[in-house]
Design a protein around this motif. Structure first.
Motif, short mmCIF file in Angstrom:
data_model
loop_
_atom_site.label_atom_id
_atom_site.label_comp_id
_atom_site.label_asym_id
_atom_site.label_seq_id
_atom_site.Cartn_x
_atom_site.Cartn_y
_atom_site.Cartn_z
N ARG A 139 38.24 45.35 36.12
CA ARG A 139 39.44 44.98 35.40
C ARG A 139 39.40 43.50 35.04
O ARG A 139 38.75 42.71 35.73
CB ARG A 139 40.67 45.26 36.26
CG ARG A 139 40.84 46.70 36.68
CD ARG A 139 41.84 46.84 37.80
NE ARG A 139 41.40 46.14 39.00
CZ ARG A 139 42.08 46.12 40.15
NH1 ARG A 139 43.22 46.76 40.25
NH2 ARG A 139 41.61 45.47 41.19
N GLU A 141 41.60 41.41 35.57
CA GLU A 141 42.18 40.67 36.69
C GLU A 141 41.18 40.44 37.82
O GLU A 141 41.44 39.61 38.71
CB GLU A 141 43.40 41.41 37.24
CG GLU A 141 44.56 41.52 36.27
CD GLU A 141 44.38 42.66 35.28
OE1 GLU A 141 43.38 43.42 35.41
OE2 GLU A 141 45.21 42.79 34.36
N TYR A 154 44.72 32.85 33.20
CA TYR A 154 45.05 33.87 32.21
C TYR A 154 44.64 33.43 30.81
O TYR A 154 44.04 34.21 30.05
CB TYR A 154 46.55 34.16 32.25
CG TYR A 154 46.99 35.18 31.23
CD1 TYR A 154 46.84 36.54 31.48
CD2 TYR A 154 47.56 34.80 30.01
CE1 TYR A 154 47.23 37.49 30.55
CE2 TYR A 154 47.95 35.74 29.08
CZ TYR A 154 47.79 37.08 29.36
OH TYR A 154 48.17 38.01 28.43
N ASP A 217 56.22 41.18 38.00
CA ASP A 217 55.76 41.90 36.81
C ASP A 217 56.07 41.04 35.59
O ASP A 217 57.22 40.93 35.17
CB ASP A 217 56.46 43.25 36.71
CG ASP A 217 55.94 44.08 35.54
OD1 ASP A 217 55.00 43.62 34.87
OD2 ASP A 217 56.49 45.17 35.31
N ARG A 219 54.44 41.52 32.59
CA ARG A 219 53.91 42.20 31.42
C ARG A 219 54.83 42.10 30.20
O ARG A 219 54.34 42.01 29.07
CB ARG A 219 53.62 43.66 31.76
CG ARG A 219 52.46 43.84 32.73
CD ARG A 219 52.28 45.30 33.09
NE ARG A 219 53.46 45.84 33.75
CZ ARG A 219 53.62 47.11 34.07
NH1 ARG A 219 52.66 47.98 33.80
NH2 ARG A 219 54.72 47.53 34.68
N SER A 224 50.57 39.41 33.04
CA SER A 224 50.16 40.53 33.88
C SER A 224 50.89 40.44 35.21
O SER A 224 51.89 39.73 35.35
CB SER A 224 48.64 40.52 34.07
OG SER A 224 48.22 39.29 34.63
N TRP A 225 50.37 41.13 36.20
CA TRP A 225 50.98 41.16 37.53
C TRP A 225 50.60 39.92 38.33
O TRP A 225 49.58 39.29 38.07
CB TRP A 225 50.52 42.40 38.29
CG TRP A 225 51.12 43.68 37.80
CD1 TRP A 225 50.62 44.49 36.82
CD2 TRP A 225 52.33 44.28 38.26
NE1 TRP A 225 51.45 45.57 36.65
CE2 TRP A 225 52.50 45.47 37.51
CE3 TRP A 225 53.28 43.94 39.21
CZ2 TRP A 225 53.59 46.32 37.70
CZ3 TRP A 225 54.37 44.78 39.40
CH2 TRP A 225 54.52 45.96 38.65
N THR A 248 45.74 40.55 41.47
CA THR A 248 45.66 41.94 41.91
C THR A 248 46.04 42.04 43.37
O THR A 248 46.03 41.04 44.12
CB THR A 248 44.24 42.51 41.72
OG1 THR A 248 43.33 41.77 42.54
CG2 THR A 248 43.80 42.42 40.26
#
Length: 345
Positions: A139, A141, A154, A217, A219, A224-225, A248
């Motif tokens: 992923r 992340e 990011y 969260d 998003r 992202s998380w 993550t």
């Protein structure tokens, strides 16, 4: 002729062979083009002063500035933000993505001029390291920096140019290369090898501790998380520093396990008459995976931060507001707490 003395005192003679290079060897295949750079214009050569905030790119300094007194340069905490202390502005960046298991791919980001773009512009092509993650079967992340193991930022991961202006590729590469020795970025593309969060909860309960999981969260904002995991004493609750910062759950668990020895030592009762807790739960006593429920809770408060304390006999849910954390639910299990909040049936 070389004369050398032996252990017996005798002198031995040895002829000398002279080697001469007939032709220059070819250049090594791994050697790339030199990385161009220029001296940072915001740093004073030979000193620790950087461009003062009162002075723009081409403007004069404010004569009444309390930091620089009109000189235009002043000491700034953390050093120069643009070159990150390297005193160099790199015009290119060598990027290596590897899985640390025999596969490594290299790219040279040597950008050209480009048109003016608006804020939060996303670049195409090789500048999106998130796309490289898919090629490695992980992923986005999961991408981390080999130097230090920190998650990839990011903006760097997604090829984002936050500020408007011309030449977005040039500005993106200059920011990504700032402060990196030799303008070299090495990215590790592999999932953290850590146990599931439920196994960590089982371990914590065996030590009479709780697992504190914070999540955010982001998003809806195009991000992202964010996660954090820590082991705490029962009923402690989240503090000012318990804010999610890992991309993550696996990365958060990995960071938590780095300090497991300190947590185990702190779990020892100060009273010598109180027995030391030893994990004795059977292997099949792991609780259900709490991640899906925490994701439901965090999605309900998207843009904010939630924290769940998974204790052996109680589960407490906290929401972070302008004045700090506040408890919004308490039940025997996470499922019961979510049902009390009306999030699951």
């Amino acid at each position: 002729m070389v004369l050398t003395q032996r252990d017996t005192g005798q002198v031995a003679r040895q002829p000398v062979t002279v080697l001469r290079r007939v032709a220059e060897p070819p250049a090594p295949s791994w050697q790339g083009v030199p990385i161009p750079y220029a001296s940072c214009p915001d740093c004073v050569p030979g000193g620790h002063l950087v461009r003062c905030d009162c002075r723009g790119e081409d403007a004069a300094a404010e004569p009444d500035c309390r930091l620089c007194g009109g000189a235009g340069f002043a000491p700034v905490a953390g050093g120069c933000a643009r070159c990150r202390g390297s005193r160099r502005r790199y015009a290119a960046l060598t990027v290596t993505v590897t899985d640390l298991a025999g596969r490594a791919e290299h790219q040279l980001w040597l950008p050209g001029d480009g048109p003016e773009v608006g804020p939060d512009h996303r670049l195409d092509g090789p500048y999106r390291l998130a796309d490289r993650a898919t090629d490695f079967g992980v992923r986005p992340e999961d991408l981390t920096e080999a130097d230090g193991g920190q998650p990839l930022a990011y903006a760097l991961r997604e090829g984002m140019v936050p500020s408007p202006g011309p030449d977005p590729q040039r500005r993106f590469v200059a920011s990504a290369a700032a402060g990196r020795p030799g303008a070299r970025l090495i990215v590790v593309a592999r999932r953290p090898d850590v146990p599931p969060l439920a196994e960590l909860v089982r371990l914590a309960h065996g030590l009479t501790l709780s697992v504190l999981v914070a999540a955010g969260d982001e998003r809806p904002a195009g991000l992202s998380w964010r996660w954090s995991v820590s082991l705490v004493h029962n009923g402690t609750g989240p503090g000012p520093g318990d804010r999610p910062h890992q991309p993550t759950v696996e990365a958060a668990v990995d960071f938590c396990l780095r300090f497991l020895d300190n947590v185990a030592r702190d779990a020892v009762p100060p009273d010598p008459d109180v027995p030391i807790p030893v994990p004795q739960a059977p292997a099949n006593a792991a609780p259900p995976d709490p991640v899906p429920g925490i994701e439901v809770l965090a999605s309900q408060h998207a843009g904010g931060e939630v924290a769940v304390e998974l204790g052996q006999h109680a589960c407490r849910v906290h929401l972070r507001g302008p004045s700090g954390w506040r408890q919004i639910a308490c039940a025997a299990t996470l499922g019961a707490a979510l049902r009390g909040l009306g999030l699951v049936s």
